[in-house]
Design a protein around this motif. Structure first.
Motif, short mmCIF file in Angstrom:
data_model
loop_
_atom_site.label_atom_id
_atom_site.label_comp_id
_atom_site.label_asym_id
_atom_site.label_seq_id
_atom_site.Cartn_x
_atom_site.Cartn_y
_atom_site.Cartn_z
N PRO A 74 0.82 -1.23 0.00
CA PRO A 74 0.00 0.00 0.00
C PRO A 74 0.84 1.27 0.00
CG PRO A 74 -0.92 -1.61 1.52
CD PRO A 74 0.39 -2.16 1.08
N ASN A 75 1.98 1.25 0.70
CA ASN A 75 2.86 2.43 0.70
C ASN A 75 3.45 2.66 -0.69
OD1 ASN A 75 3.06 0.92 3.46
ND2 ASN A 75 3.48 3.06 3.94
N LEU A 90 3.43 -7.96 -10.14
CA LEU A 90 2.16 -8.65 -10.35
C LEU A 90 2.29 -9.73 -11.43
CD1 LEU A 90 -0.15 -5.53 -10.23
CD2 LEU A 90 -0.36 -7.49 -8.71
N GLN A 91 3.08 -9.46 -12.45
CA GLN A 91 3.27 -10.46 -13.50
C GLN A 91 3.96 -11.71 -12.95
OE1 GLN A 91 5.15 -8.14 -16.84
NE2 GLN A 91 3.89 -9.53 -18.03
N GLU A 92 4.95 -11.50 -12.10
CA GLU A 92 5.69 -12.63 -11.55
C GLU A 92 5.02 -13.19 -10.30
OE1 GLU A 92 8.16 -13.90 -13.14
OE2 GLU A 92 8.12 -12.33 -14.67
N GLU A 93 3.87 -12.60 -9.94
CA GLU A 93 3.06 -13.07 -8.81
C GLU A 93 3.79 -12.95 -7.47
OE1 GLU A 93 1.51 -16.93 -9.58
OE2 GLU A 93 0.31 -16.28 -11.30
N TYR A 94 4.68 -11.98 -7.36
CA TYR A 94 5.24 -11.65 -6.05
C TYR A 94 4.23 -10.84 -5.24
CZ TYR A 94 9.77 -13.17 -7.82
OH TYR A 94 10.81 -13.92 -8.34
N VAL A 95 3.29 -10.22 -5.97
CA VAL A 95 2.27 -9.39 -5.33
C VAL A 95 0.92 -9.86 -5.84
CG1 VAL A 95 1.33 -7.05 -5.14
CG2 VAL A 95 3.79 -7.41 -5.06
N LYS A 96 -0.10 -9.87 -4.98
CA LYS A 96 -1.45 -10.26 -5.34
C LYS A 96 -2.35 -9.02 -5.36
CE LYS A 96 -0.31 -14.66 -5.20
NZ LYS A 96 -0.21 -15.49 -6.42
N TRP A 97 -3.51 -9.20 -6.03
CA TRP A 97 -4.49 -8.11 -6.06
C TRP A 97 -5.24 -8.09 -4.72
CZ3 TRP A 97 -3.90 -4.59 -9.58
CH2 TRP A 97 -3.46 -4.91 -10.85
N LYS A 98 -4.64 -7.49 -3.73
CA LYS A 98 -5.25 -7.41 -2.41
C LYS A 98 -5.48 -5.96 -2.02
CE LYS A 98 -3.24 -11.71 -0.55
NZ LYS A 98 -2.37 -12.27 0.50
N GLY A 99 -6.48 -5.76 -1.15
CA GLY A 99 -6.75 -4.42 -0.66
C GLY A 99 -7.15 -3.48 -1.78
N ALA A 100 -6.57 -2.29 -1.74
CA ALA A 100 -6.96 -1.24 -2.70
C ALA A 100 -6.06 -1.20 -3.91
CB ALA A 100 -6.92 0.12 -1.99
N LEU A 101 -5.22 -2.21 -4.11
CA LEU A 101 -4.23 -2.15 -5.18
C LEU A 101 -4.90 -2.02 -6.56
CD1 LEU A 101 -1.31 -2.24 -6.06
CD2 LEU A 101 -1.41 -4.73 -6.05
N PHE A 102 -5.93 -2.81 -6.83
CA PHE A 102 -6.57 -2.74 -8.15
C PHE A 102 -7.17 -1.36 -8.40
CE2 PHE A 102 -10.27 -2.98 -10.90
CZ PHE A 102 -9.75 -3.61 -12.02
#
Length: 1413
Positions: free
Chosen positions: A973-974, A998-1010
């Motif tokens: 989020p930061n 996101l492409q390498e899936e180190y990060v997921k679509w969680k919280g307000a990211l989308f």
């Protein structure tokens, strides 16, 4: 004479019974009883009996034997030769050749008998002796075509019959055969029978000789025998001669000017054209009827068509014979026009009009037809030529795509001819049509914005070809279009015309008369004029930027070709912006467009090889295509690189500066060392593909080494750096000598030094230990100077690592600890001297400090054991701000503070930025350090003010996320908050880094990211917004196809900052983050709906269908069930929901009509597809209707009652939604709203009112255009965002855009895909300018010249002369007066009765219902 009588005795005329002869004549030669078999055999004893009689009678038919000719009939009488019996016997053999499957003998006898009959007719007195008979004469004319074996195939017909019965194995039933008439069946049977017979080459030769004899007899007859009162016979003659023009190939060109005897003509086409020439002479009629018939038949020869009775003409397969026949027909018509100029010019105009009118859309036939039109128009005088150009201009605005395409082809052919000068015979009003300027401006350039992708693509292609023509006039006209002095186009001939078209069911060929132009407005003119008007006065270069983003592939390819030609010929400048149009399209979604863009760059580079900007554009277009996802595009890019660069690399001795190709290759390599260094990785990819192919021979490598000294040294080392790892043999001594010179001298070229270091690393494994040790010492000594540029420091450390590699891992670690550890120690000592010394920071050498920090970061990665805590504290102290921010009493302290072990300092921003990178590298090797400083980085993103520092912190945190995924993911989020950073660089950097994670899936679509990603879609910087679209659609949506639909409903809650729902918008956010990403309020409505539309546009039909139901259940139903309060925030949420449901993007594609500009297809596959679409639409409509009745209507009715009770303004949005939705169920309103009669009445009333208001708006818009000449729409981008907002501007019931037609301006096929992920290419943003300045008359305002405004409904032709004649006779004044008239009705036409609207308000209907009850 006696020989003649003996010849006639062979026919046994005296033995023929009188009764049989009378019967033949009584049947009018349509039927004959069988001749006595014995008598028939006696006649056939001599196989050449008819030919013998023919040859004996031939001298009596010539003009120089008048005495004998006059007495021939007397001789017949004296010797008992009955002309009546003679004709009967001849007719018997003629008709015998027309039976089913006639034998060779029957065919020969029939042809010879027909020849003899025609010869008899030529002898004077034949009419008086009743030899001539209309039916028999016409039968003789049909004999050549009937007796020549046809090409129809019996086997194919049998196969088709078999297939019509279906396949018993598959069980599938095929389509039933088409019904044909009895005559067609008879013809087919004859063909079948004929196929069973075999004719040898000699047999065919005999038949041909007899046909030649018959045709010569006919020609002799036609020279004296007039057909002016025999139209049917004339048609038969014309039909025969026309068919014979393509009967056999002709050696050489036919000559029509030489007067030759019939006996001198050998080939049938020569005889045929001789006959057509005779028919065009005065002997066969004083008027032009006969010539008209000839021209009409030759029309289809020119069109390469075959005419058939009772059916439409069909295209002939393109072949040499067909093309030769076409050329002969054109030359013959030109010859006739030259000989009979005044009589044939009106027919020539009609012929050209019909060529245009019957043209098909196939490219080959269009090109051929255009060439024919050009040759025929060259025969016209200037007056007729100008009038016909005017007609073609009006024809070019027809509704039919094929017509507009053909008009462009004709214009190009006319441009190839010399421009005509205006003479005294040309009316002033038509003079403008003689110039090439009119053709270029009004026809070619005028169709650049055509509604059809095929037409606008072809127009752009033609515009490009104009610059390649030999005529300087065309090139000059194109230059005028792009000059400041020529902002408007010619408006001549802009009156609205429609070409009348033949009836739909008409199968027979149309009458050969003039195609009239009548005052009639096309039904599609208004829609198309909107498109052209909005673009007519745009900046031309900007216009082409839009065209290269056309939704249709072919249009984009044509636009690229045009831009290339404009650049090549200097029409537009070779600026970086203009050249980027071509280079950007090398990353087009369509493979063919990518290849076309590369080919255009190749052509441009070949023409302007010394232009540096062109060279750079070529590199930026071709090099990135090396890593394209399509293998064919990769191959094309590699081919271009090989052709332009590798092929022309020669040794120093063979280099010639005057050789353009060699000079270009080295110039391109030089650019890659300087301005285009960022493209080096693509170049490396090319070499990785080439290396297995063994392209780099020892001779090639040694040739490169010869260039390592001098002006081409940098380029040579670039190539050596790419091929050193795969080179079979390399002269190491030359490389080492260069290395020694490089180490002992200052760095002059950073890129060349890096390439030399790369080559040293590649050859390290082949060097002996002494040489390795010496090179390592050189590297360490060079690094210890800290005078190297940062790029060289990094390359030095990489080379050092490669020299230290060993098969024993422990040896490698010891090597790195020794040398890298030494560098770390030196850096630590220097940092201590600067930071710990009280006066060290005052006299700081920024450049030296940065180099120590950079060296520390690079070296520490390879020797983590040599990095101590002291180094951590030293680097941290550099990040300490110069002034600690004070906090007011009562303020909360930040959750994390930079640790301040040392007193504050005043380090420059560049030092602090490099300190962040160094600290990040240290954190990669020390987890405890990462845990300690991760909050510091997060806090810096929140409160930091330095751009470089914040940008580097984003990079460091994302790199740490790869190494420590679970730990750093809490700080996403930061990081994502930087998507709304005030600096565009930080926003772009954050977008790219997060997309990578996101492409390498180190990060997921969680919280307000989308939702934070979605907000970037409306970023104030259009480049970043386009990049976000690319990232979401092309990179992320492919990995998560449900991503958009899963987040869509929550988007409505989130962007309206609505937090009262128990489920949606519940993720934790700080107040500052909420305010930063908020799109709440009417002022942000346009931004919200841009996001909604983008998401919906990428939905599948299934997702659209499901989201409609979900919106009703999760939002609308929540208000009905009182789960959500109907306050001001709730009203905004409801309004957005109804407006979203009203968007045209919510409509299922299966329910939508064809796209704008999509031409209807006429082939069977397209028809089958259309039928399937209709069935699919019907099925989907039923499902949608059921869902609407069961899930939507009950909620909407309840919600409407609630809104009425609260007097909520949202009721307007609800009614707008119903109005849009009910367009698909227009006739079922009362049925669907049976539960609420009042609502049904209101919807019905609103729909009718909306239709009426829409019609009034269109009329008002047209009146404004007619009155003002200009259109001035809103240009500030704050367009109506939602349907409800549109309603507020135009009244209660015009609140939706979904009822409008499809978008008129061609959308970009990918406004976003023109950018690579690394952000190398800036996408072109489309800023459409809708302002139009027209110099035309009032009735033409708001319509560009490209808009087709006419349609051919039926063909009605005037009698003798073309309508063009009457138009051409008018002066300029008359033309202006005529075109100033607006849609006046004929006096005979009755005035239409005003339409009675049966509209009642809901209140009146309710009152009437109560009275009835």
């Amino acid at each position: 004479m006696m020989e003649l009588i003996r010849a006639f005795q062979l026919l046994k005329l005296n033995s023929v019974s009188k009764a049989w002869v009378d019967a033949v004549w009584d049947f009018e030669f349509t039927h004959t009883d069988p001749l006595d078999p014995v008598l028939e055999e006696e006649i056939k004893e001599n196989p050449d009996v008819f030919k013998t009689v023919y040859m004996q009678l031939l001298p009596f038919s010539t003009d120089d034997n008048d005495d004998n000719t006059q007495s021939i009939w007397v001789v017949f009488g004296e010797n008992g030769v009955s002309p009546k019996a003679l004709v009967a016997v001849l007719s018997y053999f003629i008709l015998s050749a027309k039976v089913k499957s006639p034998s060779l003998e029957q065919r020969q006898c029939g042809l010879q008998a027909a020849s003899l009959y025609l010869l008899l007719l030529k002898i004077p007195g034949s009419v008086a002796n009743k030899v001539y008979h209309q039916i028999l004469f016409d039968t003789c004319l049909n004999m050549p075509l009937k007796c020549w074996p046809q090409d129809s195939g019996k086997k194919r017909k049998k196969d088709s019959v078999k297939s019509s019965q279906g396949d018993p194995k598959s069980g599938k039933r095929s389509k039933p055969p088409k019904k044909v008439s009895e005559e067609m069946e008879i013809d087919g049977d004859e063909d079948d029978e004929e196929e069973a017979m075999y004719f040898s080459a000699q047999d065919l030769l005999k038949i041909r000789e007899d046909i030649v004899m018959l045709v010569r007899a006919l020609l002799r007859l036609l020279e004296k025998f007039s057909l002016k009162d025999k139209p049917q016979s004339t048609d038969s003659c014309v039909q025969l001669f026309t068919e014979l023009t393509n009967f056999e190939p002709v050696i050489g060109d036919l000559s029509f000017s030489q007067e030759r005897n019939v006996d001198q003509l050998e080939s049938l086409p020569e005889l045929a054209y001789h006959g057509l020439g005779i028919l065009c002479s005065a002997i066969h009629g004083e008027g032009d009827e006969c010539r008209r018939r000839v021209f009409r038949k030759l029309l289809y020869v020119i069109l390469m068509m075959k005419t058939q009775e009772r059916s439409k003409p069909c295209l002939l397969a393109s072949s040499q014979a067909v093309h030769s026949a076409r050329d002969q027909a054109i030359r013959f018509i030109s010859h006739i026009v030259d000989e009979q100029r005044e009589a044939t010019l009106p027919l020539l105009r009609i012929l050209v009009q019909h060529i245009c009118h019957q043209m098909v859309e196939k490219s080959e036939y269009r090109t051929s037809g255009a060439q024919a039109v050009g040759k025929l128009m060259a025969k016209m005088p200037c007056q007729d030529y100008a009038a016909l150009v005017k007609w073609i201009h009006n024809y070019s605005r027809n509704n039919k795509v094929a017509f507009r395409m053909f008009a462009l082809d004709v214009a190009m052919v006319l441009l190839e001819q010399d421009e005509r000068d205006v003479d005294d015979t040309v009316d002033p009003g038509l003079a403008v049509y003689l110039s090439h300027r009119f053709l270029v401006h009004n026809i070619v350039y005028g169709h650049r914005n055509d509604v059809s992708p095929s037409v606008r693509g072809h127009a752009l292609h033609c515009l490009a070809q104009c610059l390649e023509l030999r005529s300087q006039n065309a090139t000059k006209c194109v230059h005028e279009l792009f000059s400041n002095s020529s902002q408007t186009m010619l408006e001549t001939g802009r009156s609205e015309h429609t070409l009348k078209r033949g009836e739909t069911g008409q199968k027979t060929a149309m009458t050969f008369r003039t195609i009239e132009l009548t005052k009639h407005k096309s039904i599609t003119t208004t829609r198309r004029s909107d498109i052209s008007a909005s673009l007519q006065n745009d900046d031309t270069v900007t216009l082409f930027k839009k065209h290269v983003s056309d939704p249709k592939t072919n249009a984009r390819k044509s636009a690229l070709e045009t831009v290339m030609s404009l650049l090549k010929h200097g029409v537009i400048s070779c600026s970086a912006e203009n050249l980027s149009i071509l280079s950007d399209r090398c990353r087009d979604p369509a493979v063919s467009v990518k290849k076309k863009a590369m080919q255009c760059l190749m052509d441009l580079l070949a023409a302007l090889s010394d232009n540096v900007d062109v060279q750079e554009a070529w590199l930026r277009g071709v090099l990135p295509a090396v890593i394209d996802s399509e293998s064919s595009v990769q191959e094309k890019a590699l081919e271009c690189l090989d052709l332009v660069i590798l092929t022309h690399i020669k040794s120093q001795g063979k280099y010639h500066h005057n050789d353009t190709s060699q000079r270009l290759a080295w110039d391109l390599l030089g650019l890659m060392c300087e301005k285009c260094e960022d493209l080096s990785r693509y170049f490396s990819k090319a070499f990785s593909v080439w290396s297995p192919q063994q392209k780099f021979t020892p001779a090639f490598v040694n040739g490169l080494l010869s260039h390592t000294e001098g002006e081409r040294a940098a380029a040579a080392w670039l190539l050596l750096a790419k091929i050193a790892s795969c080179s079979p043999k390399l002269n190491y001594s030359t490389v080492l000598e260069t290395w020694e010179k490089t180490v002992s001298s200052p760095v002059t070229s950073v890129s060349m030094t890096c390439h030399i270091l790369s080559v040293m690393g590649d050859i390290s494994s082949n060097l002996n230990e002494d040489t390795k040790s010496r090179v390592v010492d050189d590297l360490i000594g060079w690094l210890k100077t800290f005078s190297l540029p940062l790029e060289v420091i990094s390359s030095c450390v990489d080379t050092l690592l490669r020299f230290g590699k060993s098969e024993n891992a422990q040896d490698t670690l010891r090597f790195l600890d020794r040398f890298c550890g030494e560098l770390v120690s030196i850096c630590e000592a220097y940092l201590s001297s600067v930071i710990l010394n009280e006066n060290g920071a005052e006299n700081i050498n920024v450049d030296l400090l940065v180099k120590h920090l950079f060296t520390l970061g690079v070296a520490s990665l390879h020797c983590p054991s040599k990095v101590g805590k002291r180094i951590f504290l030293l680097v941290q102290s550099i990040l300490t701000p110069s002034e600690q921010q004070g906090h007011a009493e009562g303020d909360e302290l930040p959750a994390s503070q930079p640790l301040s072990q040392f007193k504050p300092n005043s380090m420059p921003t560049v030092v602090r930025a490099h300190a962040v990178i160094a600290l990040g590298k240290l954190c990669l090797q020390h987890e405890e350090l990462m845990l300690k400083y991760l909050p510091v980085f997060a806090r810096e993103l929140e409160v930091g003010t330095e751009l470089a520092v914040r940008s580097n912190v984003v990079v460091v945190m994302c790199d740490l996320c790869v190494r420590y995924t679970n730990t750093v993911s809490r700080y996403i989020p930061n990081i994502s908050a930087c998507l709304r950073d005030k600096e565009p660089i930080v926003r772009e950097q954050t977008l790219i880094m997060l997309t990578n994670l996101l492409q390498e899936e180190y990060v997921k679509w969680k919280g307000a990211l989308f939702f934070r990603f979605a907000v970037v879609l409306v970023d104030p910087d259009p480049t970043i917004a386009d990049l976000c679209e690319y990232c979401l659609v092309d990179l992320l949506l492919k990995k998560s196809p449900l991503m958009f639909s899963q987040h869509f409903i929550e988007c409505i809650f989130h962007f309206n900052s609505y937090e009262k729902h128990k489920k949606y918008n519940k993720f934790p956010q700080s107040e500052s983050e909420k305010s930063r990403f908020s799109l709440k309020g009417p002022q942000n409505q346009g931004k919200r709906f841009r996001i909604y539309k983008f998401l919906l546009k990428n939905f599948t039909d299934e997702q659209r269908f499901n989201i409609t139901t979900k919106l009703c259940q999760d939002i609308l139903a929540s208000f009905v069930d009182s789960d959500l309060p109907l306050d001001s925030d709730g009203s905004e949420l409801l309004a957005d929901t109804f407006d979203v449901l009203s968007l045209k993007e919510m409509k299922l594609t299966a329910m939508s009509g064809p796209a704008a500009g999509e031409e209807p297809q006429e082939d069977e596959m397209a028809m089958a597809k259309a039928v399937l679409q209709v069935a699919q639409k019907k099925l989907v409509s039923q499902v949608q209707k059921r869902n609407f009745v069961e899930n939507v209507i009950p909620i909407v009715i309840s919600l409407k009652n609630m809104l009425e009770e609260h007097h909520s303004p949202v009721i307007k949005h609800l009614m707008a939604y119903l109005q849009v939705t009910m367009q698909d169920f227009r006739s079922e309103v009362k049925e669907l709203f049976a539960g609420d009669e009042q609502l049904a009445a209101e919807v019905e009333y609103n729909l009718k009112h909306f239709e009426k208001q829409k019609q009034q708006q269109e009329e008002q818009q047209m009146e404004k255009q007619l009155a003002s000449f200009t259109l001035s729409p809103n240009r500030n981008g704050n367009t109506v965002a939602s349907p409800a907002q549109a309603a507020n501007q135009s009244g209660f019931d015009t609140r939706t855009q979904a009822t409008k037609g499809p978008a008129q301006t061609p959308k970009s096929a990918d406004a976003l895909r023109r950018r690579t992920f690394a952000g190398m290419v800036t996408p072109i943003r489309r800023h459409p300018s809708l302002t139009v300045i027209s110099t035309g008359r009032a009735k033409q305002a708001g319509r560009a010249i490209s808009t087709p405004q006419v349609s051919i409904n039926e063909v009605t032709f005037g009698e003798q002369v073309s309508a063009i004649c009457s138009e051409s006779g008018k002066g300029n004044k008359d033309v202006e007066e005529e075109e100033s008239i607006l849609h006046l009705m004929s006096p005979e036409q009755q005035k239409p009765v005003p339409r009675q609207w049966n509209v009642e308000s809901p209140l009146v209907q309710k009152t009437r219902t109560r009275k009835r009850l």
